[in-house]
Design a protein around this motif. Structure first.
Motif, PDB file in Angstrom:
ATOM      1  N   PHE A  13       0.913  -1.249  -0.114  1.00 38.50           N
ATOM      2  CA  PHE A  13       0.173  -0.028  -0.050  1.00 38.50           C
ATOM      3  C   PHE A  13       0.804   1.169   0.071  1.00 38.50           C
ATOM      4  N   SER A  14       0.658   2.321  -0.882  1.00 36.13           N
ATOM      5  CA  SER A  14       0.967   3.487  -0.631  1.00 36.13           C
ATOM      6  C   SER A  14       0.726   4.205   0.560  1.00 36.13           C
ATOM      7  N   GLU A  15       1.112   5.293   1.049  1.00 29.02           N
ATOM      8  CA  GLU A  15       0.796   5.857   2.315  1.00 29.02           C
ATOM      9  C   GLU A  15      -0.617   6.472   1.888  1.00 29.02           C
ATOM     10  N   ASP A  16      -0.949   6.812   0.813  1.00 29.20           N
ATOM     11  CA  ASP A  16      -2.513   7.283   0.563  1.00 29.20           C
ATOM     12  C   ASP A  16      -3.378   6.194   0.766  1.00 29.20           C
ATOM     13  N   GLU A  17      -2.917   5.171   0.068  1.00 23.19           N
ATOM     14  CA  GLU A  17      -3.779   3.853   0.212  1.00 23.19           C
ATOM     15  C   GLU A  17      -3.942   3.337   1.798  1.00 23.19           C
ATOM     16  N   MET A  18      -2.849   3.755   2.310  1.00 20.86           N
ATOM     17  CA  MET A  18      -2.881   2.845   3.771  1.00 20.86           C
ATOM     18  C   MET A  18      -3.732   4.226   4.813  1.00 20.86           C
ATOM     19  N   ASN A  19      -3.670   5.479   4.417  1.00 14.13           N
ATOM     20  CA  ASN A  19      -4.639   6.409   4.921  1.00 14.13           C
ATOM     21  C   ASN A  19      -6.141   6.068   4.737  1.00 14.13           C
ATOM     22  N   LYS A  20      -6.260   5.817   3.595  1.00 22.95           N
ATOM     23  CA  LYS A  20      -7.663   5.399   3.042  1.00 22.95           C
ATOM     24  C   LYS A  20      -8.138   4.091   3.453  1.00 22.95           C
ATOM     25  N   PHE A  21      -7.395   3.119   3.637  1.00 21.55           N
ATOM     26  CA  PHE A  21      -7.757   1.664   4.289  1.00 21.55           C
ATOM     27  C   PHE A  21      -8.151   1.889   5.672  1.00 21.55           C
ATOM     28  N   VAL A  22      -7.158   2.735   6.647  1.00 24.81           N
ATOM     29  CA  VAL A  22      -7.717   2.977   7.852  1.00 24.81           C
ATOM     30  C   VAL A  22      -9.062   3.634   7.920  1.00 24.81           C
ATOM     31  N   ASP A  23      -9.221   4.668   7.146  1.00 24.49           N
ATOM     32  CA  ASP A  23     -10.708   5.001   7.130  1.00 24.49           C
ATOM     33  C   ASP A  23     -11.745   4.191   6.686  1.00 24.49           C
ATOM     34  N   PHE A  24     -11.356   3.394   5.714  1.00 24.33           N
ATOM     35  CA  PHE A  24     -12.318   2.365   5.301  1.00 24.33           C
ATOM     36  C   PHE A  24     -12.623   1.324   6.483  1.00 24.33           C
ATOM     37  N   ALA A  25     -11.604   0.963   7.275  1.00 25.91           N
ATOM     38  CA  ALA A  25     -11.776   0.219   8.379  1.00 25.91           C
ATOM     39  C   ALA A  25     -12.646   0.572   9.546  1.00 25.91           C
ATOM     40  N   ALA A  26     -12.701   2.020   9.689  1.00 29.14           N
ATOM     41  CA  ALA A  26     -13.173   2.964  10.705  1.00 29.14           C
ATOM     42  C   ALA A  26     -14.766   2.972  10.206  1.00 29.14           C
ATOM     43  N   ALA A  27     -15.141   3.001   9.060  1.00 24.01           N
ATOM     44  CA  ALA A  27     -16.502   3.101   8.582  1.00 24.01           C
ATOM     45  C   ALA A  27     -17.392   1.943   9.194  1.00 24.01           C
ATOM     46  N   SER A  28     -18.466   2.111   9.810  1.00 24.16           N
ATOM     47  CA  SER A  28     -19.241   0.990  10.192  1.00 24.16           C
ATOM     48  C   SER A  28     -19.921   0.169   9.179  1.00 24.16           C
ATOM     49  N   TYR A  29     -20.081   0.993   7.829  1.00 22.89           N
ATOM     50  CA  TYR A  29     -20.592   0.274   6.951  1.00 22.89           C
ATOM     51  C   TYR A  29     -19.827  -1.063   6.610  1.00 22.89           C
ATOM     52  N   HIS A  30     -18.550  -0.942   6.445  1.00 22.68           N
ATOM     53  CA  HIS A  30     -17.675  -1.810   6.143  1.00 22.68           C
ATOM     54  C   HIS A  30     -17.078  -2.766   7.337  1.00 22.68           C
ATOM     55  N   ASN A  31     -16.949  -2.173   8.835  1.00 22.66           N
ATOM     56  CA  ASN A  31     -16.654  -2.938   9.664  1.00 22.66           C
ATOM     57  C   ASN A  31     -17.278  -2.568  11.043  1.00 22.66           C
ATOM     58  N   THR A  32     -17.841  -3.264  11.842  1.00 26.66           N
ATOM     59  CA  THR A  32     -18.466  -3.150  13.202  1.00 26.66           C
ATOM     60  C   THR A  32     -17.504  -3.470  14.132  1.00 26.66           C
ATOM     61  N   ASN A  33     -16.393  -3.937  14.145  1.00 26.90           N
ATOM     62  CA  ASN A  33     -15.491  -4.681  14.849  1.00 26.90           C
ATOM     63  C   ASN A  33     -14.456  -3.507  15.365  1.00 26.90           C
ATOM     64  N   GLU A  34     -14.708  -2.806  16.436  1.00 29.44           N
ATOM     65  CA  GLU A  34     -13.703  -1.918  16.839  1.00 29.44           C
ATOM     66  C   GLU A  34     -12.281  -2.236  17.037  1.00 29.44           C
ATOM     67  N   ALA A  35     -12.097  -3.436  17.260  1.00 32.64           N
ATOM     68  CA  ALA A  35     -10.573  -4.130  17.441  1.00 32.64           C
ATOM     69  C   ALA A  35     -10.039  -3.807  16.302  1.00 32.64           C
ATOM     70  N   LEU A  36     -10.841  -4.257  15.071  1.00 31.07           N
ATOM     71  CA  LEU A  36     -10.036  -4.020  13.578  1.00 31.07           C
ATOM     72  C   LEU A  36      -9.737  -2.805  13.277  1.00 31.07           C
ATOM     73  N   THR A  37     -10.601  -1.748  13.671  1.00 25.50           N
ATOM     74  CA  THR A  37     -10.239  -0.241  13.639  1.00 25.50           C
ATOM     75  C   THR A  37      -9.046  -0.135  14.338  1.00 25.50           C
TER      76      THR A  37
END
Length: 99
Positions: A13-37
């Motif tokens: 992952f590029s730095e931009d992709e990594m930042n977007k991935f963390v945002d993606f992981a934090a979105a409750s639509y994609h992930n409801t597991n706080e530990a994964l965030t």
């Protein structure tokens, strides 16, 4: 963890992709597991080098699951969940590029 599938994938992952991935992981639509965030956020701080001493299983487990005794199986499951979430993220990225 340094030689895991998860770290190998995140190293691409590029730095931009990594930042977007963390945002993606934090979105409750994609992930409801706080530990994964928390896990994704912690790994973002180690990106792109992922120093071996910073991605050892026991310390990472304590960051993701504070106040819980180390459970190798639980960490392995969450590593796998994060790989699957990263796969979904990459699929969404590809769909957005095609638009």
């Amino acid at each position: 963890m340094k030689n895991s599938k998860l770290i190998s994938l995140l190293e691409t992952f590029s730095e931009d992709e990594m930042n977007k991935f963390v945002d993606f992981a934090a979105a409750s639509y994609h992930n409801t597991n706080e530990a994964l965030t928390r896990f994704a956020s912690y790994l973002k701080k180690q990106h792109p080098e992922f120093p071996a001493e910073k991605v050892e299983k026991q310390p990472v487990f304590q960051m993701v699951f504070p106040n819980e005794p180390f459970d190798k199986k639980k960490l392995s499951y969450h590593m796998n969940y994060l790989v699957n979430l990263a796969g979904k993220f990459l699929a969404v990225q590809q769909l957005e590029k095609k638009k």
